[in-house]
Write a protein that holds these residues in place. Structure first.
Motif, short mmCIF file in Angstrom:
data_model
loop_
_atom_site.label_atom_id
_atom_site.label_comp_id
_atom_site.label_asym_id
_atom_site.label_seq_id
_atom_site.Cartn_x
_atom_site.Cartn_y
_atom_site.Cartn_z
N UNK A 164 -37.66 -29.77 -36.44
CA UNK A 164 -36.98 -29.05 -35.36
C UNK A 164 -37.26 -29.68 -34.00
N UNK A 165 -37.32 -31.01 -33.96
CA UNK A 165 -37.63 -31.76 -32.74
C UNK A 165 -36.34 -32.03 -31.96
N UNK A 166 -36.34 -31.68 -30.69
CA UNK A 166 -35.13 -31.83 -29.87
C UNK A 166 -34.82 -33.30 -29.56
N UNK A 167 -35.83 -34.07 -29.22
CA UNK A 167 -35.65 -35.49 -28.86
C UNK A 167 -36.69 -36.29 -29.65
N UNK A 168 -36.26 -36.92 -30.72
CA UNK A 168 -37.21 -37.59 -31.61
C UNK A 168 -37.88 -38.78 -30.93
N UNK A 176 -40.73 -37.42 -38.65
CA UNK A 176 -40.24 -36.68 -37.48
C UNK A 176 -38.76 -36.38 -37.69
N UNK A 177 -38.41 -35.09 -37.76
CA UNK A 177 -37.04 -34.66 -38.00
C UNK A 177 -36.48 -33.92 -36.78
N UNK A 215 -43.59 -27.18 -37.12
CA UNK A 215 -42.26 -26.87 -36.61
C UNK A 215 -42.30 -26.63 -35.11
N UNK A 216 -41.53 -27.41 -34.35
CA UNK A 216 -41.44 -27.18 -32.90
C UNK A 216 -40.67 -25.87 -32.66
#
Length: 199
Positions: free
Chosen positions: A62-66, A165-166, A197-198
């Protein structure tokens, strides 16, 4: 920890946050919520680690900017003395390459490409590798593999740790779907999986 609850990022997988405090002490990566699932077997099938140990696998979901997230993770890990190999598709690898040189006006992270000269590879704490190229060289000094690509990285079992990293499903549905397939691939082979999870 409790089991039986679904993992928020990976439906159908078990969730148990009882080990979060321990995971926070050991993991590589920015602050996030943590869940764990999977099992540790007694011995890896191939070389690279001490007998009795398996590669630790951490998913950061749930990463906004990988790219930005990877920069923060690499800065923290390199600051702790880790040597890292990063695998990504060429467009993202180029972005990451530039971002690592420009963390701020006064800060950068030394790194190189896996095709650079052996003396450069030996001196660099971070090595970047194109996921579409041949398998990266066997870099004995690198203990952490960071995967930003879409496939299971070849030779991941040689590393002490693998970090996946997703992105967010609404921004990168296909990338997240591929990540779920990798999660299942690792789980089916007995690896202990940890999800951060971010929010």
């Amino acid at each position: 920890g409790r089991t039986g609850q679904g993992c928020p990022a990976y439906p159908g997988q078990a969730r148990g946050c009882g080990g979060c405090a321990r995971s926070q002490e050991n993991r590589v990566g920015p602050q996030s919520r943590c869940s764990r699932t999977g099992a540790r077997t007694s011995r890896r099938a191939s070389g690279g680690l001490r007998p009795g140990l398996m590669t630790r696998i951490d998913f950061h979901s749930n990463v906004a900017d990988r790219c930005a997230y990877a920069c923060r993770l690499l800065r923290k890990a390199a600051g702790q003395g880790a040597r890292l190999l990063v695998v990504a598709d060429e467009p993202l690898l180029d972005r990451l390459d530039q971002a690592l040189w420009n963390l701020s006006d006064t800060e950068f992270l030394p790194h190189c490409r896996s095709v650079d000269a052996p003396e450069m590879l030996a001196a660099s704490p971070i090595v970047l590798h194109d996921a579409g190229a041949a398998e990266p060289p066997d870099l004995q000094a690198c203990s952490v593999l960071v995967n930003l690509g879409q496939a299971v990285p070849p030779g991941f079992g040689r590393f002490e740790r693998l970090v996946e990293i997703l992105g967010r499903p609404e921004l990168d549905a296909e990338g997240v779907a591929q990540g779920r397939r990798r999660w299942k691939h690792y789980k089916d082979r007995g690896y202990a999986l940890h999800n951060h999870a971010s929010p």
